[in-house]
Design a protein around this motif. Sequence first.
Motif, PDB file in Angstrom:
ATOM      1  N   GLY A  13       0.775  -1.234   0.000  1.00 64.16           N
ATOM      2  CA  GLY A  13       0.000   0.000   0.000  1.00 64.16           C
ATOM      3  C   GLY A  13       0.804   1.280   0.000  1.00 64.16           C
ATOM      4  N   GLY A  14       2.126   1.184  -0.026  1.00 68.10           N
ATOM      5  CA  GLY A  14       2.933   2.395   0.079  1.00 68.10           C
ATOM      6  C   GLY A  14       3.338   3.035  -1.232  1.00 68.10           C
ATOM      7  N   THR A  15       3.247   2.304  -2.335  1.00 69.64           N
ATOM      8  CA  THR A  15       3.692   2.840  -3.626  1.00 69.64           C
ATOM      9  C   THR A  15       2.785   2.321  -4.746  1.00 69.64           C
ATOM     10  N   GLY A  16       2.950   2.891  -5.924  1.00 64.17           N
ATOM     11  CA  GLY A  16       2.343   2.365  -7.143  1.00 64.17           C
ATOM     12  C   GLY A  16       0.845   2.163  -7.062  1.00 64.17           C
ATOM     13  N   ILE A  17       0.396   1.002  -7.524  1.00 65.67           N
ATOM     14  CA  ILE A  17      -1.029   0.690  -7.591  1.00 65.67           C
ATOM     15  C   ILE A  17      -1.657   0.701  -6.206  1.00 65.67           C
ATOM     16  N   GLY A  18      -0.946   0.164  -5.211  1.00 66.85           N
ATOM     17  CA  GLY A  18      -1.486   0.141  -3.856  1.00 66.85           C
ATOM     18  C   GLY A  18      -1.751   1.531  -3.321  1.00 66.85           C
ATOM     19  N   SER A  33      -6.228   0.165   5.964  1.00 72.73           N
ATOM     20  CA  SER A  33      -5.047  -0.461   6.565  1.00 72.73           C
ATOM     21  C   SER A  33      -4.067  -0.739   5.441  1.00 72.73           C
ATOM     22  N   LEU A  34      -2.897  -0.142   5.511  1.00 71.31           N
ATOM     23  CA  LEU A  34      -1.893  -0.219   4.449  1.00 71.31           C
ATOM     24  C   LEU A  34      -0.736  -1.071   4.928  1.00 71.31           C
ATOM     25  N   LEU A  35      -0.496  -2.186   4.252  1.00 70.78           N
ATOM     26  CA  LEU A  35       0.565  -3.111   4.643  1.00 70.78           C
ATOM     27  C   LEU A  35       1.716  -3.047   3.651  1.00 70.78           C
ATOM     28  N   GLY A  36       2.922  -3.179   4.151  1.00 70.49           N
ATOM     29  CA  GLY A  36       4.094  -3.199   3.288  1.00 70.49           C
ATOM     30  C   GLY A  36       5.358  -3.364   4.106  1.00 70.49           C
ATOM     31  N   ARG A  37       6.456  -3.633   3.416  1.00 68.36           N
ATOM     32  CA  ARG A  37       7.728  -3.850   4.103  1.00 68.36           C
ATOM     33  C   ARG A  37       8.392  -2.546   4.508  1.00 68.36           C
ATOM     34  N   ARG A  38       8.285  -1.533   3.655  1.00 67.05           N
ATOM     35  CA  ARG A  38       9.006  -0.283   3.890  1.00 67.05           C
ATOM     36  C   ARG A  38       8.091   0.725   4.584  1.00 67.05           C
ATOM     37  N   ARG A  39       8.478   1.134   5.760  1.00 63.31           N
ATOM     38  CA  ARG A  39       7.618   1.971   6.589  1.00 63.31           C
ATOM     39  C   ARG A  39       7.475   3.399   6.058  1.00 63.31           C
ATOM     40  N   GLU A  40       8.547   3.955   5.509  1.00 66.05           N
ATOM     41  CA  GLU A  40       8.506   5.359   5.112  1.00 66.05           C
ATOM     42  C   GLU A  40       7.416   5.653   4.082  1.00 66.05           C
ATOM     43  N   ILE A  54       0.989  -0.267   8.481  1.00 65.96           N
ATOM     44  CA  ILE A  54       1.329  -1.467   9.249  1.00 65.96           C
ATOM     45  C   ILE A  54       2.459  -2.195   8.536  1.00 65.96           C
ATOM     46  N   SER A  55       3.595  -2.281   9.162  1.00 76.46           N
ATOM     47  CA  SER A  55       4.726  -2.998   8.580  1.00 76.46           C
ATOM     48  C   SER A  55       4.394  -4.483   8.502  1.00 76.46           C
ATOM     49  N   CYS A  56       4.710  -5.097   7.368  1.00 77.29           N
ATOM     50  CA  CYS A  56       4.389  -6.515   7.196  1.00 77.29           C
ATOM     51  C   CYS A  56       5.221  -7.109   6.072  1.00 77.29           C
ATOM     52  N   ASP A  57       5.790  -8.274   6.334  1.00 78.96           N
ATOM     53  CA  ASP A  57       6.445  -9.071   5.308  1.00 78.96           C
ATOM     54  C   ASP A  57       5.450 -10.152   4.895  1.00 78.96           C
TER      55      ASP A  57
END
Length: 252
Positions: A13-18, A33-40, A54-57
């Motif tokens: 959810g942090g970049t691109g289509i998300g 709720s936006l999940l992704g590996r990179r918090r910034e 929400i940080s998530c692998d």
Amino acid sequence: MQFAGRHALITGGGTGIGAATARALATGGAKLSLLGRRREPLDAVAAETGGSAISCDVTERADIERAYAEARAAHGPFDLVILNAGIGDSAPFQRTKRQAWDRIMATNMTALFDGTQLALPDLLDGDDKRLIIVASVAGLRGAAYAAPYAASKHGAIGLAKSLALEFAKTNLTVNAVCPSFVDTPMVDESAERISRVSKRTEEEARQALAAMNASGRLVTAEEVADTILHLCRPSSRSINGACITIDGGTTA
């Protein structure tokens, strides 16, 4: 505010289509709720949309469970789940390492299995629930020098269609969206790889990727997000098991 009160979970959810989908759903009043590996980048989109970062692998089932619990605690059960996280790579098949295959399958396929299975208790309880899988036109045909990626996207489409049939008599619909080359960080990474192994600049590489779309231009993330938005609307409850291409005619 057609999505007011609806809880939308978006992986990648942090970049691109998300990120584009998050902005579109936020405009409609959804709780995000936006999940992704990179918090910034997650934090940036969350600040813009009022969502939760929400940080998530997604390659770790236990991490998905933890992230889903955090999302539910913030916004309640899921109504709309958009599984968008994905990675790509390119190499001649005979030079493709098993580690590369495993990495792509873990993110593009196994994460869909885990992400869907763990979301189903919410998606099968209540009205008008949606599961949308972001696949690719690479899932509709072959892709030379990208066999693991194409295989994973074929699997993503197969999963979406199978789930649509299995749950057809419930209030859940399951669909896949299949864009061609989209102007996102993934295309930037592809252009960088092409530039590294050829004599072309990164801009020339981007133009070459755009030329692979029948329209001759890259699809925008907002165009894909608009299709996802349409699938989330109550009026789309009879669209189920679809594989919608956003490719400028590439697969026509």
